[in-house]
Design an enzyme around this catalytic site. Sequence first.
Site, PDB file in Angstrom:
ATOM      1  N   SER A  90      99.703 -57.632  96.022  1.00  0.00           N
ATOM      2  CA  SER A  90     100.400 -56.366  96.244  1.00  0.00           C
ATOM      3  C   SER A  90     100.804 -56.119  97.692  1.00  0.00           C
ATOM      4  O   SER A  90     101.465 -55.114  97.977  1.00  0.00           O
ATOM      5  CB  SER A  90      99.552 -55.199  95.740  1.00  0.00           C
ATOM      6  OG  SER A  90      99.544 -55.171  94.329  1.00  0.00           O
ATOM      7  N   LYS A  93     104.417 -55.365  98.212  1.00  0.00           N
ATOM      8  CA  LYS A  93     105.039 -54.045  98.113  1.00  0.00           C
ATOM      9  C   LYS A  93     105.404 -53.463  99.477  1.00  0.00           C
ATOM     10  O   LYS A  93     106.173 -52.497  99.555  1.00  0.00           O
ATOM     11  CB  LYS A  93     104.119 -53.109  97.327  1.00  0.00           C
ATOM     12  CG  LYS A  93     104.028 -53.536  95.854  1.00  0.00           C
ATOM     13  CD  LYS A  93     102.862 -52.953  95.105  1.00  0.00           C
ATOM     14  CE  LYS A  93     102.776 -53.571  93.709  1.00  0.00           C
ATOM     15  NZ  LYS A  93     101.539 -53.273  93.003  1.00  0.00           N
ATOM     16  N   SER A 150      99.752 -48.390  94.374  1.00  0.00           N
ATOM     17  CA  SER A 150     100.244 -49.737  94.064  1.00  0.00           C
ATOM     18  C   SER A 150     100.895 -49.812  92.690  1.00  0.00           C
ATOM     19  O   SER A 150     100.703 -50.770  91.944  1.00  0.00           O
ATOM     20  CB  SER A 150      99.087 -50.752  94.154  1.00  0.00           C
ATOM     21  OG  SER A 150      99.556 -52.028  94.513  1.00  0.00           O
TER      22      SER A 150
END
Length: 321
Positions: A90, A93, A150
Amino acid sequence: MTRKGRKRRRGMRRLGNLAAVFLLLVLLLLLLPAGRQIQGLVSEKTGLGSAAPGEVLQIDVKSPNAVLLRREDGRILFQKSGGEKIYPASLTKIMTVLTAIEQLPDLDEEILLSAELFDPLYAQGASMAGFQPGEQVKARDLLYGAMLPSGAECCVGLAEKIAGSEDGFASLMNKKAEKLGMKQTHFSNTTGLPDENHYSTVEDIACLLDNALKNDTFREIFTSSRYSTGGTNLHPEGITFYSTLSQSLEDPSFPGGEIEGGKTGYTQEAGLCLASLAMKDGREYIFVSAKGEGNHQTEPVHAQDALCAYKAIPASRERAD
């Protein structure tokens, strides 16, 4: 001895001397302390590079890959396998949110989250922010939903709005990575879900975060620990998000400073990952780690490593202006 023979002997002697010098250089490189083999970041465009020998820190972090960067001059104070290939999970992101901010003309525009985007994410066990199929959400709220909890649905929703598809948006992410000089990075999706063609290094992620923080909107999102969205057609009272870092780190403070924001990541392939920003004695630092052992239920080694790294920075005699 003939003149030809003397020339041949002198030539052999020179070759022998060159070979001896080469062997000596190889031995010196092998004997250098590992902690001093600091590599600069991948792009000269960013101005990031190696610290002076006296500034190189010896830090005992558990994560197999880590890098500590001082933002004011772009110097790497510590690295551990910083250029080795990792799966960023993640941490992806960070690029998703930065690219979306740069592409969106109006952050208050409402975006429809189509029902079709949810099923693949549910099937892969992606982390979600809490929005539902058919929900109409402001772009700003999707940005916070992608960064703080997230939320994968936020990433794909933004991608489909901006580029028509996640693949199309990934192309924009790769163009941005190339512009920043992230030569060891390739994105194939917006979420960081496992894909062999989706990879980076902790050096590249540090380079990315350093540049992303120059964007005021990104910085505001990245350093938020809590955010409440506006009302939507399916959540009239909105949704409150909390940063995943705040769930791993009870106390972000340390002697002389504080961790101001961060993005965590985890997949089985990537391990525990973290990209964070801290202020110490008036100066900003970035610490990125990856492949930490454990999962969401175990000790947060990525957060512990960040605190360890920031504590190891020598106290400054003078605060930056």
